[in-house]
Scaffold this motif. Sequence first.
Motif, PDB file in Angstrom:
ATOM      1  N   LYS A  38      -7.692  -7.262   4.712  1.00 17.37           N
ATOM      2  CA  LYS A  38      -8.063  -7.860   3.426  1.00 17.37           C
ATOM      3  C   LYS A  38      -7.566  -9.302   3.347  1.00 17.37           C
ATOM      4  O   LYS A  38      -6.677  -9.713   4.081  1.00 17.37           O
ATOM      5  CB  LYS A  38      -7.492  -7.046   2.272  1.00 17.37           C
ATOM      6  N   ALA A  68      -4.351  -5.868 -11.260  1.00 17.82           N
ATOM      7  CA  ALA A  68      -3.917  -4.642 -10.583  1.00 17.82           C
ATOM      8  C   ALA A  68      -2.432  -4.345 -10.771  1.00 17.82           C
ATOM      9  O   ALA A  68      -1.991  -3.207 -10.560  1.00 17.82           O
ATOM     10  CB  ALA A  68      -4.240  -4.724  -9.100  1.00 17.82           C
ATOM     11  N   ALA A  76      -2.992  -7.128   2.538  1.00 13.38           N
ATOM     12  CA  ALA A  76      -3.080  -5.818   3.168  1.00 13.38           C
ATOM     13  C   ALA A  76      -3.922  -5.937   4.431  1.00 13.38           C
ATOM     14  O   ALA A  76      -4.739  -6.857   4.560  1.00 13.38           O
ATOM     15  CB  ALA A  76      -3.695  -4.813   2.199  1.00 13.38           C
ATOM     16  N   GLU A 117      -1.702   1.762  -2.797  1.00 14.61           N
ATOM     17  CA  GLU A 117      -2.535   0.558  -2.673  1.00 14.61           C
ATOM     18  C   GLU A 117      -1.745  -0.745  -2.832  1.00 14.61           C
ATOM     19  O   GLU A 117      -2.293  -1.832  -2.633  1.00 14.61           O
ATOM     20  CB  GLU A 117      -3.696   0.589  -3.673  1.00 14.61           C
ATOM     21  N   ASP A 118      -0.472  -0.652  -3.186  1.00 19.29           N
ATOM     22  CA  ASP A 118       0.386  -1.840  -3.221  1.00 19.29           C
ATOM     23  C   ASP A 118       0.943  -2.176  -1.836  1.00 19.29           C
ATOM     24  O   ASP A 118       1.589  -3.222  -1.669  1.00 19.29           O
ATOM     25  CB  ASP A 118       1.562  -1.625  -4.184  1.00 19.29           C
ATOM     26  N   THR A 119       0.683  -1.319  -0.877  1.00 19.23           N
ATOM     27  CA  THR A 119       1.167  -1.563   0.480  1.00 19.23           C
ATOM     28  C   THR A 119       0.553  -2.842   1.038  1.00 19.23           C
ATOM     29  O   THR A 119      -0.675  -3.002   1.046  1.00 19.23           O
ATOM     30  CB  THR A 119       0.823  -0.378   1.389  1.00 19.23           C
ATOM     31  N   ARG A 148       2.331   2.095  -6.035  1.00 19.39           N
ATOM     32  CA  ARG A 148       1.222   2.938  -5.590  1.00 19.39           C
ATOM     33  C   ARG A 148       0.939   2.660  -4.121  1.00 19.39           C
ATOM     34  O   ARG A 148       1.244   1.568  -3.627  1.00 19.39           O
ATOM     35  CB  ARG A 148      -0.029   2.620  -6.409  1.00 19.39           C
ATOM     36  N   SER A 165       4.530   4.994   0.480  1.00 16.91           N
ATOM     37  CA  SER A 165       4.018   6.188   1.136  1.00 16.91           C
ATOM     38  C   SER A 165       4.984   7.341   0.933  1.00 16.91           C
ATOM     39  O   SER A 165       6.192   7.144   0.862  1.00 16.91           O
ATOM     40  CB  SER A 165       3.822   5.930   2.624  1.00 16.91           C
TER      41      SER A 165
END
Length: 130
Positions: A43, A63, A40, A89-91, A87, A129
Amino acid sequence: QEQLVESGGGLVQPGGSLRLSCIASGLTRDYYVLGWFRQAPGKEREMVSCISGVDGSTVYADAVKGRFTISRDNAKNTVYLQMNSLRPEDTAVYYCAATYYSGSYVFGLGPRQPSEYEYWGQGTQVTVSS
């Protein structure tokens, strides 16, 4: 020459599903592991899931446990990542990777760090999203 080519990324709404595919070619030894990693923005690259070519054993990041499933078709030199209940946050950009390893992921063994993998695909973007 070893080559990995990913496909299947895209834009999906939260709760949706995607399936990534990766075709491996040019690997010269019989046994190798295939893994999915993601990175990401801002990160470090992290392991998502890996699968052994010897016994099909697998390992998952905490996760994604229970939501993602890795599988491979050795006859087609292809690894898949089925991603459900996605989710935001999986982007990330998802990468397929391979390294030679003739063992299992049972008993906590097996390569799972990005630095342990030799060959990488170009990556495919997954965006979750609404």
